[in-house]
Design an enzyme around this catalytic site. Structure first.
Site, mmCIF file in Angstrom:
data_model
loop_
_atom_site.group_PDB
_atom_site.id
_atom_site.type_symbol
_atom_site.label_atom_id
_atom_site.label_comp_id
_atom_site.label_asym_id
_atom_site.label_seq_id
_atom_site.Cartn_x
_atom_site.Cartn_y
_atom_site.Cartn_z
ATOM 1 N N PRO A 154 0.820 -1.215 0.000
ATOM 2 C CA PRO A 154 0.000 0.000 0.000
ATOM 3 C C PRO A 154 0.855 1.266 0.000
ATOM 4 O O PRO A 154 1.908 1.306 0.644
ATOM 5 C CB PRO A 154 -0.839 -0.108 1.278
ATOM 6 C CG PRO A 154 -0.250 -1.208 2.078
ATOM 7 C CD PRO A 154 0.569 -2.071 1.164
ATOM 8 N N ASP B 60 15.375 3.035 3.762
ATOM 9 C CA ASP B 60 14.354 2.347 2.956
ATOM 10 C C ASP B 60 14.956 1.799 1.655
ATOM 11 O O ASP B 60 14.737 0.644 1.281
ATOM 12 C CB ASP B 60 13.221 3.308 2.564
ATOM 13 C CG ASP B 60 12.359 3.735 3.739
ATOM 14 O OD1 ASP B 60 12.849 3.733 4.871
ATOM 15 O OD2 ASP B 60 11.181 4.073 3.501
ATOM 16 N N LEU C 160 5.301 0.895 4.506
ATOM 17 C CA LEU C 160 5.867 -0.395 4.084
ATOM 18 C C LEU C 160 6.856 -0.241 2.918
ATOM 19 O O LEU C 160 7.170 -1.212 2.240
ATOM 20 C CB LEU C 160 4.752 -1.378 3.700
ATOM 21 C CG LEU C 160 3.783 -1.772 4.816
ATOM 22 C CD1 LEU C 160 2.804 -2.836 4.319
ATOM 23 C CD2 LEU C 160 4.521 -2.292 6.054
ATOM 24 N N GLY C 161 7.290 0.965 2.670
ATOM 25 C CA GLY C 161 8.370 1.138 1.693
ATOM 26 C C GLY C 161 7.926 1.082 0.240
ATOM 27 O O GLY C 161 8.724 0.740 -0.635
ATOM 28 N N SER C 162 6.676 1.439 -0.034
ATOM 29 C CA SER C 162 6.177 1.347 -1.406
ATOM 30 C C SER C 162 6.985 2.225 -2.357
ATOM 31 O O SER C 162 7.363 1.776 -3.449
ATOM 32 C CB SER C 162 4.701 1.749 -1.472
ATOM 33 O OG SER C 162 4.550 3.049 -0.929
ATOM 34 N N SER C 163 7.277 3.451 -1.951
ATOM 35 C CA SER C 163 7.977 4.341 -2.887
ATOM 36 C C SER C 163 9.389 3.826 -3.139
ATOM 37 O O SER C 163 9.855 3.810 -4.286
ATOM 38 C CB SER C 163 7.989 5.781 -2.381
ATOM 39 O OG SER C 163 8.619 5.856 -1.121
ATOM 40 N N ALA C 164 10.065 3.357 -2.091
ATOM 41 C CA ALA C 164 11.423 2.836 -2.279
ATOM 42 C C ALA C 164 11.402 1.623 -3.212
ATOM 43 O O ALA C 164 12.245 1.494 -4.099
ATOM 44 C CB ALA C 164 12.038 2.450 -0.937
HETATM 45 C C1 MEV Z 1 10.203 6.562 6.228
HETATM 46 O O1 MEV Z 1 9.905 5.265 5.711
HETATM 47 C C2 MEV Z 1 11.323 6.473 7.236
HETATM 48 C C3 MEV Z 1 11.796 7.815 7.791
HETATM 49 O O2 MEV Z 1 12.823 7.508 8.751
HETATM 50 C C4 MEV Z 1 12.338 8.713 6.724
HETATM 51 C C5 MEV Z 1 13.633 8.172 6.122
HETATM 52 O O3 MEV Z 1 14.388 7.469 6.781
HETATM 53 O O4 MEV Z 1 13.904 8.515 4.952
HETATM 54 C C6 MEV Z 1 10.685 8.538 8.531
#
Ligand code: MEV
Length: 327
Positions: A111, A163, A116-120
């Site tokens: 999602p 991420d 949960l790291g969708s964009s990464a």
């Molecule tokens: C976001 O998934 C995690 C944060 O620590 C931002 C980041 O590390 O880039 C909030």
């Protein structure tokens, strides 16, 4: 045509504090974003995303100065397109092909914006597939670095390497500043609860930054998260679930103090704890989205199913493999 996938991730420990140089331990989970790329001869970028949102969308881009031609909300397009567009800019730079265009098709079971790291995952899979489409295969470190640069630009300088390194390398990882490495980890009994919403990473990171600048005790809280992470690493190496859970609870409390939890996240965390989970915490930027709990039994999943505010719950296996080259 070239296809790659990358996994999502949860943070066992250390989100937010990692932005200020503290260590973090995220781990990749078996929920993937799959990206297919076909080179175009006209230099345009066309993105089709089936499951990034409930409805899916298609957007056709020219070079940067042309507006997108779409029929869905602009903020939604801006969020998703920012990452894809940024990823393709990295591909153009690293391959020395500034005018190359692509059709990009994204399918994802992670999602969007939910921690949960969708964009990464989308960025890593897109860079990997598009570079390979042009005959260039990036090493893990370079791929993770290019993906980090994409997130860093889209999130206006408010991103760590955690991420992007995690979803590139797979498994459990440790990130502290620029030092990124994999950790030995047992397959953990991870249970996810999802409130159906999303947090605004940029705003949440900016909120923590402001608190940290205003109050010495907020800066101490960030440092305390770093201490929890260091303890957590030993517990992970020992496979000590009880200690991991206790430290996850502590980490959630510190994140709450920094203002990044939400009622829905707290409710799910408490439902998991009441059900007997070893521990539970929010994962990712917070504000809404997901929690992660440790529970080898079915009790947490059952409890979360009956928790108002929990829209979905599922078990997530550790993804040992990060980016996968599909063809
Ligand atoms: C976001 O998934 C995690 C944060 O620590 C931002 C980041 O590390 O880039 C909030």
């Amino acid at each position: 045509m070239t296809r790659s996938s990358a996994p999502g991730k949860v943070y066992l420990f250390g989100e937010h504090a990692v932005v200020y140089g503290e260590p973090a331990v995220p781990c990749a989970i078996e929920r993937r974003a799959r990206v297919r790329v076909d080179q175009r001869s006209d230099g345009r970028l066309r993105v089709h995303a089936e499951d990034l949102t409930l409805d899916g969308f298609t957007v056709e881009y020219g070079r940067r100065d042309d507006g997108p031609d779409v029929n869905v909300s602009e903020s939604l397009v801006a969020a998703a397109m920012g990452y894809v567009d940024g990823a393709i800019e990295q591909v153009r730079a690293v391959t020395g092909e500034p005018d190359v265009g692509f059709d990009v098709t994204i399918e994802s079971d992670i999602p969007l914006g939910a921690g949960l790291g969708s964009s990464a995952a989308v960025v890593v899979a897109a860079i990997d597939a598009a570079t390979r489409e042009l005959g260039v295969t990036l090493e893990t470190a370079e791929l993770a670095d290019r993906a980090f640069r994409t997130e860093y630009e889209v999130q206006e300088g408010q991103a760590s390497r955690a991420d992007t390194f995690c979803v590139t390398a797979g498994g459990a990882v440790r990130v502290e500043g620029e030092a990124c490495r994999r950790l030995e980890a047992p397959d953990l009994p991870l249970v996810i609860g999802f409130d159906g919403g999303a947090g605004e990473t940029g705003q949440l990171v900016a909120g923590v930054r402001a608190l940290r600048e205003e109050y010495g005790f907020a800066a101490d809280t960030v440092e305390a998260i770093g201490d929890v992470v260091r303890e957590g690493e030993s517990a992970l190496a020992d496979g000590d679930l009880e200690e991991l859970g206790r430290l996850m609870n502590f980490n959630h409390g510190l994140l709450s103090a920094l203002g990044v939890s939400a009622r829905s996240l707290d409710d799910m965390v408490w439902a998991a704890r009441d059900a007997g989970a070893y521990g539970a915490k929010l994962t990712g930027a917070g504000g809404g989205g997901c929690i992660v709990a440790l529970d080898p039994t079915e009790a947490t999943e059952t409890a979360l199913k009956y928790t108002p505010g929990c829209e979905e719950t599922f078990r997530a296996a550790l993804a040992d493999e990060g980016v996968k080259r599909l063809e």
